[in-house]
Design a protein around this motif. Structure first.
Motif, PDB file in Angstrom:
ATOM      1  N   GLN A 175       0.896  -1.065   0.054  1.00  3.78           N
ATOM      2  CA  GLN A 175       0.076  -0.132   0.040  1.00  3.78           C
ATOM      3  C   GLN A 175       0.880   1.240   0.011  1.00  3.78           C
ATOM      4  O   GLN A 175       1.969   1.189   0.628  1.00  3.78           O
ATOM      5  CB  GLN A 175      -0.883  -0.053   1.308  1.00  3.78           C
ATOM      6  CG  GLN A 175      -1.881   1.194   1.172  1.00  3.78           C
ATOM      7  CD  GLN A 175      -2.848   1.182   2.512  1.00  3.78           C
ATOM      8  OE1 GLN A 175      -2.290   0.630   3.713  1.00  3.78           O
ATOM      9  NE2 GLN A 175      -3.770   1.894   2.413  1.00  3.78           N
ATOM     10  N   ARG A 177       0.760   5.269   0.999  1.00  3.75           N
ATOM     11  CA  ARG A 177       0.218   6.159   1.861  1.00  3.75           C
ATOM     12  C   ARG A 177       0.766   7.544   1.810  1.00  3.75           C
ATOM     13  O   ARG A 177       2.031   7.660   1.625  1.00  3.75           O
ATOM     14  CB  ARG A 177       0.245   5.675   3.235  1.00  3.75           C
ATOM     15  CG  ARG A 177      -0.642   4.424   3.297  1.00  3.75           C
ATOM     16  CD  ARG A 177      -0.294   3.542   4.842  1.00  3.75           C
ATOM     17  NE  ARG A 177      -0.910   4.310   5.783  1.00  3.75           N
ATOM     18  CZ  ARG A 177      -0.529   3.930   6.978  1.00  3.75           C
ATOM     19  NH1 ARG A 177      -0.144   2.699   7.545  1.00  3.75           N
ATOM     20  NH2 ARG A 177      -1.123   4.591   8.117  1.00  3.75           N
ATOM     21  N   TRP A 178      -0.087   8.442   1.892  1.00  5.97           N
ATOM     22  CA  TRP A 178       0.353   9.995   1.646  1.00  5.97           C
ATOM     23  C   TRP A 178       0.315  10.689   3.081  1.00  5.97           C
ATOM     24  O   TRP A 178      -0.422  10.655   3.835  1.00  5.97           O
ATOM     25  CB  TRP A 178      -0.396  10.660   0.826  1.00  5.97           C
ATOM     26  CG  TRP A 178      -0.280  10.492  -0.535  1.00  5.97           C
ATOM     27  CD1 TRP A 178      -1.117   9.360  -1.343  1.00  5.97           C
ATOM     28  CD2 TRP A 178       0.599  10.781  -1.579  1.00  5.97           C
ATOM     29  NE1 TRP A 178      -0.831   9.093  -2.564  1.00  5.97           N
ATOM     30  CE2 TRP A 178       0.241  10.219  -2.745  1.00  5.97           C
ATOM     31  CE3 TRP A 178       1.417  12.006  -1.496  1.00  5.97           C
ATOM     32  CZ2 TRP A 178       1.182  10.310  -3.828  1.00  5.97           C
ATOM     33  CZ3 TRP A 178       2.330  11.991  -2.715  1.00  5.97           C
ATOM     34  CH2 TRP A 178       1.961  11.286  -3.593  1.00  5.97           C
ATOM     35  N   THR A 187      -4.424   9.539   2.981  1.00  8.19           N
ATOM     36  CA  THR A 187      -4.546   8.533   2.229  1.00  8.19           C
ATOM     37  C   THR A 187      -5.829   8.333   1.801  1.00  8.19           C
ATOM     38  O   THR A 187      -6.125   8.140   0.509  1.00  8.19           O
ATOM     39  CB  THR A 187      -4.088   7.221   2.915  1.00  8.19           C
ATOM     40  OG1 THR A 187      -2.676   7.544   3.206  1.00  8.19           O
ATOM     41  CG2 THR A 187      -4.151   6.088   2.156  1.00  8.19           C
ATOM     42  N   SER A 190      -6.746   9.891  -1.633  1.00 10.76           N
ATOM     43  CA  SER A 190      -5.818   9.290  -2.771  1.00 10.76           C
ATOM     44  C   SER A 190      -6.552   8.203  -3.530  1.00 10.76           C
ATOM     45  O   SER A 190      -7.348   7.590  -3.010  1.00 10.76           O
ATOM     46  CB  SER A 190      -4.338   9.051  -2.511  1.00 10.76           C
ATOM     47  OG  SER A 190      -4.506   8.042  -1.289  1.00 10.76           O
ATOM     48  N   GLN A 191      -6.030   7.797  -4.590  1.00 18.55           N
ATOM     49  CA  GLN A 191      -6.360   6.724  -5.395  1.00 18.55           C
ATOM     50  C   GLN A 191      -5.293   5.916  -5.769  1.00 18.55           C
ATOM     51  O   GLN A 191      -4.464   6.327  -6.486  1.00 18.55           O
ATOM     52  CB  GLN A 191      -7.148   7.099  -6.553  1.00 18.55           C
ATOM     53  CG  GLN A 191      -8.524   7.956  -6.403  1.00 18.55           C
ATOM     54  CD  GLN A 191      -9.283   8.236  -7.570  1.00 18.55           C
ATOM     55  OE1 GLN A 191      -8.574   8.231  -8.820  1.00 18.55           O
ATOM     56  NE2 GLN A 191     -10.551   8.512  -7.518  1.00 18.55           N
ATOM     57  N   MET A 192      -5.382   4.535  -5.199  1.00 14.20           N
ATOM     58  CA  MET A 192      -4.226   3.624  -5.600  1.00 14.20           C
ATOM     59  C   MET A 192      -4.496   2.574  -6.483  1.00 14.20           C
ATOM     60  O   MET A 192      -5.652   1.945  -6.515  1.00 14.20           O
ATOM     61  CB  MET A 192      -3.593   3.036  -3.993  1.00 14.20           C
ATOM     62  CG  MET A 192      -2.236   2.298  -4.413  1.00 14.20           C
ATOM     63  SD  MET A 192      -1.782   1.405  -3.003  1.00 14.20           S
ATOM     64  CE  MET A 192      -2.509  -0.180  -3.496  1.00 14.20           C
ATOM     65  N   GLU A 193      -3.577   1.968  -7.238  1.00 11.09           N
ATOM     66  CA  GLU A 193      -3.797   0.863  -8.168  1.00 11.09           C
ATOM     67  C   GLU A 193      -2.700   0.178  -8.094  1.00 11.09           C
ATOM     68  O   GLU A 193      -1.426   0.358  -8.081  1.00 11.09           O
ATOM     69  CB  GLU A 193      -3.692   1.574  -9.601  1.00 11.09           C
ATOM     70  CG  GLU A 193      -4.186   0.472 -10.641  1.00 11.09           C
ATOM     71  CD  GLU A 193      -4.160   0.725 -11.984  1.00 11.09           C
ATOM     72  OE1 GLU A 193      -4.902   0.203 -13.036  1.00 11.09           O
ATOM     73  OE2 GLU A 193      -4.116   2.083 -12.342  1.00 11.09           O
ATOM     74  N   SER A 206      -0.298   5.609  -6.966  1.00 11.16           N
ATOM     75  CA  SER A 206      -1.338   6.405  -6.100  1.00 11.16           C
ATOM     76  C   SER A 206      -1.312   7.951  -6.768  1.00 11.16           C
ATOM     77  O   SER A 206      -0.010   8.464  -6.781  1.00 11.16           O
ATOM     78  CB  SER A 206      -0.865   6.326  -4.764  1.00 11.16           C
ATOM     79  OG  SER A 206      -1.822   7.083  -4.127  1.00 11.16           O
ATOM     80  N   CYS A 221       5.176  10.331   0.264  1.00  7.52           N
ATOM     81  CA  CYS A 221       4.596   8.979  -0.057  1.00  7.52           C
ATOM     82  C   CYS A 221       5.200   8.038   0.665  1.00  7.52           C
ATOM     83  O   CYS A 221       6.629   7.657   0.491  1.00  7.52           O
ATOM     84  CB  CYS A 221       4.590   9.003  -1.640  1.00  7.52           C
ATOM     85  SG  CYS A 221       3.968   7.362  -1.980  1.00  7.52           S
TER      86      CYS A 221
END
Length: 314
Positions: A175, A177-178, A187, A190-193, A206, A221
């Motif tokens: 993962q 995370r911001w 986090t 945000s959008q994560m792939e 992300s 990040c």
């Protein structure tokens, strides 16, 4: 035909010895093993015998990976039979000098890959009985240091910005995370792939969208593995570009808030200095005026002065 003959041979020995001598021999394997991607992994198994067994000798060892039927029937990962060892590339006994008197039948994987994760079975046949046991391998890979870039590359105070963070080379799925400069987490915004690469490792990306007027100075990040442990991090520093608006004082934000009070305070100080100078000048003028002697004469005094003047002339 040869493979079928070997399989029948193992089956006959297995049936004949299982009911008579199984209690004398036991294969004990570590339940779970963890291997690092690209490094050696060890599946630990040891043959234990009872006190009644004298001079135990191993006749057959079979290592197989569960779920691979063709491999089980025709080509196990490791096969020892009649003094001969047959190995698939990348597999071997953990001890290079292994022999039939060595009860350590652990399997060594020389270059661990993601597809080698799973359950394994070790079967051992001795001169005193047979036994089998299962173990599992969990593969892990550490994520690389993240990289961050912005869109657009040139950031102004009146522009919406998207920060993009990427990290790859990890396994299992991790993962991103911001966090801002105050360690507040962003986090959820945000959008994560996560994508699997050809090597079986994950590539994480992300996106964090920032609205104009709400941009901090720094964003970090961080990449966390599947266990929730932080592995790497990277920090992006927001640098605002100079625009005509900022040069004329529009959109300066905190800078304009500082300049305006300074101008007001300066004007007040100048006014006070001018007022003080006027007061000093006035006081000095009054003092100089009082220092000159003055005398008032009445009519009697004028007559007396005129008579005095006439006597002097006579």
């Amino acid at each position: 035909m040869a493979s079928k003959g070997i399989l029948l041979f193992f089956t006959a020995i297995y049936i004949r010895t299982r009911n008579t001598n199984a209690a004398f021999v036991n294969v004990e394997c570590q339940a779970e093993n963890v291997g690092q991607y690209g490094q050696q992994s060890l599946l630990q198994c040891v043959v234990k015998t009872s006190q009644d067994v004298v001079d135990p000798e191993i006749r057959v060892v079979i290592w197989k990976k569960e779920g691979v039927e063709k491999q089980v029937k025709n080509n196990p990962l490791l096969l020892f039979n009649r003094g001969e060892i047959k190995l698939k590339p990348g597999y071997s006994f953990a001890e290079p000098s292994w022999n039939v008197r060595n009860m350590n039948v652990s399997l060594l994987i020389t270059n661990t890959a993601v597809e080698q994760e799973g359950d394994y079975t070790c079967t051992v046949i001795t001169n005193s009985g047979d036994s089998s046991s299962s173990t599992s391998l969990k593969v892990t890979a550490k994520y690389n240091k993240p990289t961050i870039h912005s869109n657009p590359e040139t950031i102004t105070v009146n522009t919406d910005v998207t920060l993009m963070c990427d990290s790859d080379g990890g396994y299992p799925k991790g993962q991103l995370r911001w966090f801002d400069e105050n360690k507040t987490e962003w986090t959820k915004s945000s959008q994560m792939e996560a994508k699997l690469t050809e090597s079986g490792l994950f590539h994480l990306s992300s996106k964090l969208s920032l609205l104009k007027g709400s941009i901090f100075t720094k964003y970090t990040c961080k990449v966390f593995n599947a266990s929730g442990d932080k592995e790497e991090e990277a920090t992006f520093e927001v640098q605002h570009a100079v625009t005509p608006e900022t040069q004329t004082g529009e959109g300066l934000g905190s800078a304009s808030k500082i300049v305006a009070p300074v101008v007001v305070i300066g004007s007040l100080i100048v006014g006070l200095l001018v007022l003080l100078a006027l007061l000093i000048y006035r006081k000095r003028s009054q003092r100089d005026h009082r220092g000159l002697p003055t005398r008032d004469y009445d009519d009697g005094d004028h007559q007396e002065r005129d008579q005095t003047c006439q006597v002097s002339q006579a």
